[in-house]
Design an enzyme around this catalytic site. Sequence first.
Site, PDB file in Angstrom:
ATOM      1  N   ASP A   1     -11.666  -1.982  13.294  1.00 13.38           N
ATOM      2  CA  ASP A   1     -10.254  -2.285  13.492  1.00 13.38           C
ATOM      3  C   ASP A   1     -10.064  -2.975  14.837  1.00 13.38           C
ATOM      4  O   ASP A   1     -11.032  -3.359  15.482  1.00 13.38           O
ATOM      5  CB  ASP A   1      -9.427  -1.007  13.435  1.00 13.38           C
ATOM      6  CG  ASP A   1      -9.346  -0.435  12.024  1.00 13.38           C
ATOM      7  OD1 ASP A   1      -9.307  -1.226  11.070  1.00 13.38           O
ATOM      8  OD2 ASP A   1      -9.330   0.796  11.875  1.00 13.38           O
TER       9      ASP A   1
ATOM     10  N   GLN B 291       0.841  -1.192   0.000  1.00 15.32           N
ATOM     11  CA  GLN B 291       0.000   0.000   0.000  1.00 15.32           C
ATOM     12  C   GLN B 291       0.887   1.257   0.000  1.00 15.32           C
ATOM     13  O   GLN B 291       1.059   1.921   1.019  1.00 15.32           O
ATOM     14  CB  GLN B 291      -0.923   0.015   1.227  1.00 15.32           C
ATOM     15  CG  GLN B 291      -1.984  -1.078   1.191  1.00 15.32           C
ATOM     16  CD  GLN B 291      -2.740  -1.183   2.497  1.00 15.32           C
ATOM     17  OE1 GLN B 291      -2.174  -1.048   3.577  1.00 15.32           O
ATOM     18  NE2 GLN B 291      -4.032  -1.432   2.418  1.00 15.32           N
TER      19      GLN B 291
ATOM     20  N   GLU C 270       0.607  14.003   6.526  1.00 10.25           N
ATOM     21  CA  GLU C 270       2.004  14.057   6.921  1.00 10.25           C
ATOM     22  C   GLU C 270       2.913  14.335   5.724  1.00 10.25           C
ATOM     23  O   GLU C 270       2.763  13.740   4.658  1.00 10.25           O
ATOM     24  CB  GLU C 270       2.402  12.723   7.559  1.00 10.25           C
ATOM     25  CG  GLU C 270       3.767  12.737   8.208  1.00 10.25           C
ATOM     26  CD  GLU C 270       4.006  11.449   8.970  1.00 10.25           C
ATOM     27  OE1 GLU C 270       4.288  11.510  10.167  1.00 10.25           O
ATOM     28  OE2 GLU C 270       3.915  10.376   8.346  1.00 10.25           O
TER      29      GLU C 270
ATOM     30  N   GLU D 286     -10.995   9.903  11.128  1.00 10.30           N
ATOM     31  CA  GLU D 286     -10.314   8.966  12.018  1.00 10.30           C
ATOM     32  C   GLU D 286      -9.021   9.649  12.487  1.00 10.30           C
ATOM     33  O   GLU D 286      -8.015   9.664  11.782  1.00 10.30           O
ATOM     34  CB  GLU D 286      -9.988   7.659  11.294  1.00 10.30           C
ATOM     35  CG  GLU D 286      -9.301   6.645  12.200  1.00 10.30           C
ATOM     36  CD  GLU D 286      -8.771   5.443  11.444  1.00 10.30           C
ATOM     37  OE1 GLU D 286      -8.659   4.364  12.056  1.00 10.30           O
ATOM     38  OE2 GLU D 286      -8.447   5.562  10.243  1.00 10.30           O
TER      39      GLU D 286
ATOM     40  N   ASP E 210     -10.178   8.102   6.203  1.00 13.21           N
ATOM     41  CA  ASP E 210      -9.296   7.117   6.824  1.00 13.21           C
ATOM     42  C   ASP E 210      -7.948   7.741   7.168  1.00 13.21           C
ATOM     43  O   ASP E 210      -7.371   8.487   6.371  1.00 13.21           O
ATOM     44  CB  ASP E 210      -9.097   5.951   5.845  1.00 13.21           C
ATOM     45  CG  ASP E 210      -8.354   4.778   6.450  1.00 13.21           C
ATOM     46  OD1 ASP E 210      -8.800   4.273   7.491  1.00 13.21           O
ATOM     47  OD2 ASP E 210      -7.331   4.366   5.862  1.00 13.21           O
TER      48      ASP E 210
END
Length: 553
Positions: A316, A173, A212, A248, A205
Amino acid sequence: MRLTRTSDLWWKNAVVYCLDVETFRDGDGDGCGDFRGLTQKIDHLERLGVTCIWLMPFYPSPDRDDGYDITDFYGVDPRLGTLGDFVEFVRTARDRGMRVIADLVVNHTSDRHPWFRDARASRDSRYRDWYVWADQPPADGPKGVVFPDKEDGLWQYDEHTGQYYLHRFYKHQPDLNVANPEVRDEIARIMGFWMELGLSGFRVDAVPFMLETSGQTDASRLPDPHDYLADLRSFLSRRNGEAILLGEVNLPYADTMPFYGGEDGEELTMCFDFVGMQKMYLALARRDARPLAKALTARPTPPKDGHWATFVRNHDELTLDQLSDAERQEVFEAFGPEPGMRLYGRGLRRRLPPMLGGDLKRLKMVYSLLFSLPGTPVLFYGEEIGMGEDPEAEGRQAVRTPMQWRPGRGAGFSEAEPSRFPARVVQGRYGPDHVSVAAQRRDPGSLLSWIRMLIERYRENPELAWGDFTVLDTGSESVLAHRCTYEGGTVVALHNFSADAVEVGLVLDGFDSSWSLTDLLGEGTTEIAPDGRAVIGLDGHGCRWLRPRPTGA
């Protein structure tokens, strides 16, 4: 309060229900859940009182990360149906009064996505700068492996082009470079596409990871990531004024607040309350309400039109990373005593009913708490009937099992052979022969009936979602009492975290003996003394919602 007000800001007293199309209901008999099956079960959600359905990823995917590894942001995975099936589902949900939001997973793509395949073909590829590359992993780059059981670093070497690419999650990913204006434009197009097909927003998500920029050679010259989040919100609002971004953001409160976008709330509409959730489990483990009361007292107030999203369980691991090491160990010992019940050293891979030993009274108290706390309650599919987990499944898949509609080996999920299901049906005490929608639907004492009633009361009493929130002194370590007040209306809720019955005294400012407290979850009234004091009894793991009314009214 005015219904026009609550409908304008529909998310502030919504009931959100998260589901995975793949495991909800099979509509064509191939063993995999799909949009046709989901659409045929939508009346279950309408009867429950759900007002917003949150879809986990349904896009084309190799399915190496339960659909979060996406190969096409503009399609529906063929196993789950077609775009036509998706539109029919959204239309049917709207017909039943439910909005639909979906996961926006744009922190990364699958390594099989055409963009990444092109990007790794050559350093001169058109899509090269859509991902983050480095000749060597930078010393000042991002830290922390999300999945320490599977990955030992954040940078993967690509032999063909001789550089490393960044992946905050699995190596299959690769992270998108959201600092690239072309990537930002593409993300906006993705959002616009799905809103044209009827979505009312997105659950975003991994928001902190998406924003970042550390590790990028030009990080110092890049625009403020929060400006980008504000741009996304502006785009969303231009296309659909009622649409939301639910983020999230698993960070301490002080670090979460900037993601709302300041006093004007220009970024996320809602953020999940991860801190409150984790302190709730600590309170349950200790049978002491004080950890949760302390967290709620410290929880900042969101911007005027923003809100917290509250939850008991999500899709999760049940993360406990905001607790201290000692606190986390307490929760592990209470609810995950065996190493196989834990994950990544920071969380649990269990659902609530097995953690509480199937104690229905305690379960009902926890869900009463969920619907009475200020915030928008979010349910994970199967919570309404008390589904358990599959301990034999790998990692987080333990809680992503087929929905249990009726008794029998296929659980009413599919008529196909269970070997073709995307996951194994839960076995044993929490399997479909003991836990199912069919068994609880007409049982007034069931968890399903209880949650349906809680949702009705929550929607009838908007002070719970909209009101000013105050934790009340009860004089008891085991009882959490709080008061929600809005436009002259007041609701008081009490929850006993202990197995022992208790009697507590509350002082309700602004009320005297001309008022009494009416039970909203049952029958009866409680007198208020001239000085505003009321003495209230609670059974072990008991809960009560009370509304002051003029005596004799």
